[in-house]
Write an enzyme that holds these catalytic residues in place. Structure first.
Site, mmCIF file in Angstrom:
data_model
loop_
_atom_site.group_PDB
_atom_site.id
_atom_site.type_symbol
_atom_site.label_atom_id
_atom_site.label_comp_id
_atom_site.label_asym_id
_atom_site.label_seq_id
_atom_site.Cartn_x
_atom_site.Cartn_y
_atom_site.Cartn_z
ATOM 1 N NE ARG A 81 -3.883 -2.217 0.200
ATOM 2 C CZ ARG A 81 -4.480 -2.846 -0.803
ATOM 3 N NH1 ARG A 81 -4.092 -2.632 -2.057
ATOM 4 N NH2 ARG A 81 -5.464 -3.676 -0.576
ATOM 5 C CG HIS A 249 -5.202 -13.797 -7.552
ATOM 6 N ND1 HIS A 249 -5.728 -13.779 -8.825
ATOM 7 C CD2 HIS A 249 -4.910 -12.503 -7.245
ATOM 8 C CE1 HIS A 249 -5.749 -12.539 -9.259
ATOM 9 N NE2 HIS A 249 -5.258 -11.749 -8.330
ATOM 10 C CG ASP A 322 -4.157 -11.049 -3.583
ATOM 11 O OD1 ASP A 322 -3.558 -9.944 -3.567
ATOM 12 O OD2 ASP A 322 -5.200 -11.243 -4.235
HETATM 13 ZN ZN LIG Z 1 -5.281 -9.676 -8.284
HETATM 14 ZN ZN LIG Z 2 -3.285 -8.840 -5.485
#
Ligand SMILES: [Zn+2]
Ligand SMILES: [Zn+2]
Length: 448
Positions: A81, A249, A322
């Site tokens: 972030r 993912h 993730d």
């Molecule tokens: Zn993604």
């Molecule tokens: Zn991601």
């Protein structure tokens, strides 16, 4: 270049003696009691159990039956972030969460504010990581400027600045033409293209997986083919251009089948799966708890089973968290409006150990292999318990019983889909790049 591509502010190199500890590193066929000496941050000796004696100022860790000494885990997919959204996470808190989860290295995604799509920004982030990061951080800057899917970033310049590869994660590269030209530039400058696969024309407006549960809730769904059709397209483009792509993912059985087919055809693809897609389904959404709102969405039980089978067989190469922190007030809104994502670094090993290893679905050694394999996929040295290697080690307590979130989080955010579950197993100590990055408790220090 690979080692230099990771940046961290490692503490002083450590001197440690793990005595009579059960060391396990499937990559080198290690699975048994050993004495492991770490000297000056490197693995100095590997000896028969009980044969080494601690030296001055060496911390002694006496192995117990509940302990395993593993190579430190590596997470190729986290959102730290920074820059721009430090109220959710930053390089210091995100890597603290990583270390607490047993991770000795992570790769950060570029969907920040601004987007990591230029060499000066990448350089300044690597400088920040060198100052603030608890474990080494690598970066994947964007494939396209501002993640807009139109104009490529200056991939060669970014590579020269230490980019491990490129991703538009959070978004797909919708244009096949743009994807193709990214593959052509990859041929010149190297680096892995990591792909978030989602056909936006199919997923548009969807807030969860399209199926019986979305129908029952009356919510717009995202069909599984939104992901798997793009996996097939990009495998075909990679084959056509001779490129190398990594699928992020995976969430549905059809994507696992697409990756298996691509690998069978000899295409240079790899894939990751998250703990939440391995352990949860869209049934979790029935209560409209935004903690379970993730992208790609949690799919069905048969998808979940296919993901576990894919991880076991090696069609899926590695686990990635993730880790996607969001502030409390951002998730505490009506379900349709909440951002997608769950944190995951602090719970990844524990949830997979509890559900898959103790559940008899995956051997511990195989889980450790899949939790460390991400490094090599991005051309980094695999963490390994081998003399002469830098110490990247995680001491696990397989019997620790704990409830994530009960005593707070290392992450700045707490949007964990596993909060409140009783888990078994956790990291007691993480050594990353030769320095102690995390410890749950202190062991005896000799001669001080
Ligand atoms: Zn993604
Ligand atoms: Zn991601």
């Amino acid at each position: 270049m690979p080692l230099a591509a990771l940046s961290s502010n490692a503490a002083a190199p450590v001197d440690l003696l793990f005595r009579e500890v059960h060391a396990i590193d499937p990559r080198v066929g290690l699975d048994g009691l050993r004495d492991v000496r770490v000297r000056g941050g490197a693995i100095a000796e590997l000896a028969e159990p009980g044969s080494l004696t601690p030296e001055d100022s060496e911390e002694l860790v006496q192995g117990e039956a509940r302990h395993r000494l593993s190579p430190a885990f590596f997470d190729p997919h986290v959102h730290l972030r920074s820059p721009g959204q430090e109220h959710k996470e930053d390089l210091e808190t995100g890597t603290r969460a990583a270390a607490a989860g047993g991770f000795g290295g992570v790769i950060a995604m570029p969907n920040t504010d601004p987007v990591i799509d230029s060499a000066p920004l990448l350089r300044s982030l690597r400088d920040t990581a060198a100052r603030d990061a608890r474990v080494p951080v690598g970066f994947l800057p964007a494939i396209t400027r501002e993640l807009a899917g139109e104009r490529l970033t200056d991939m060669a310049e970014l590579r020269a600045e230490g980019a491990l590869g490129f991703t538009d994660d959070g978004r797909p590269v919708m244009s096949a033409r743009v994807m193709r030209s990214a593959l052509r530039y990859q041929r010149l400058c190297g680096g892995v293209l990591a792909l978030h696969e989602e056909d936006l024309t199919l997923s548009a407006g969807g807030v969860m997986f399209e199926g019986a549960v979305s129908a029952a809730l009356g919510l717009d769904g995202i069909p599984g083919v939104s992901e798997s059709s793009m996996v097939r397209r990009d495998a075909a483009l990679a084959a056509y251009e001779g490129g190398r792509v990594h699928f992020q993912h995976l969430s549905v059985a059809d994507s696992v089948a697409a990756v298996a087919a691509a690998k069978a055809d000899g295409i240079a693809v790899s894939a990751e799966v998250t703990p939440h897609h391995l352990l949860l389904t869209d049934e979790s959404l029935r209560g409209l708890d935004t903690a379970f709102k993730v992208n790609p969405p949690l799919a069905t039980e048969s998808d979940r089973v296919a993901l576990i089978d894919g991880l076991r067989s090696g069609v899926i190469d590695c686990v990635a968290s993730d880790h996607a922190p969001h502030a409390r007030e951002e998730k505490e809104v009506p379900f349709e409006q909440a951002p997608m994502g769950t944190t995951g670094l602090e719970t990844a090993f524990a949830v997979l150990h509890t559900e898959l290893v103790l559940g008899g679905l995956l051997e511990l050694g195989l889980l450790i292999e899949r939790m460390t394999a991400g490094a090599a996929l991005f051309e980094l040295p695999a963490p390994s318990i081998v003399v002469g290697q830098p110490a990247n080690l995680t001491l696990l307590d397989l019997e620790a019983s704990w409830v994530p979130g009960e005593h707070g989080w290392e992450s700045r955010s707490q949007n964990s889909c596993f909060a409140g579950r009783r888990l078994q197993g956790r990291a007691l100590m993480t050594v990353a790049a030769g320095a102690v990055a995390y410890r749950e408790r202190t062991f005896s220090v000799v001669g001080v």
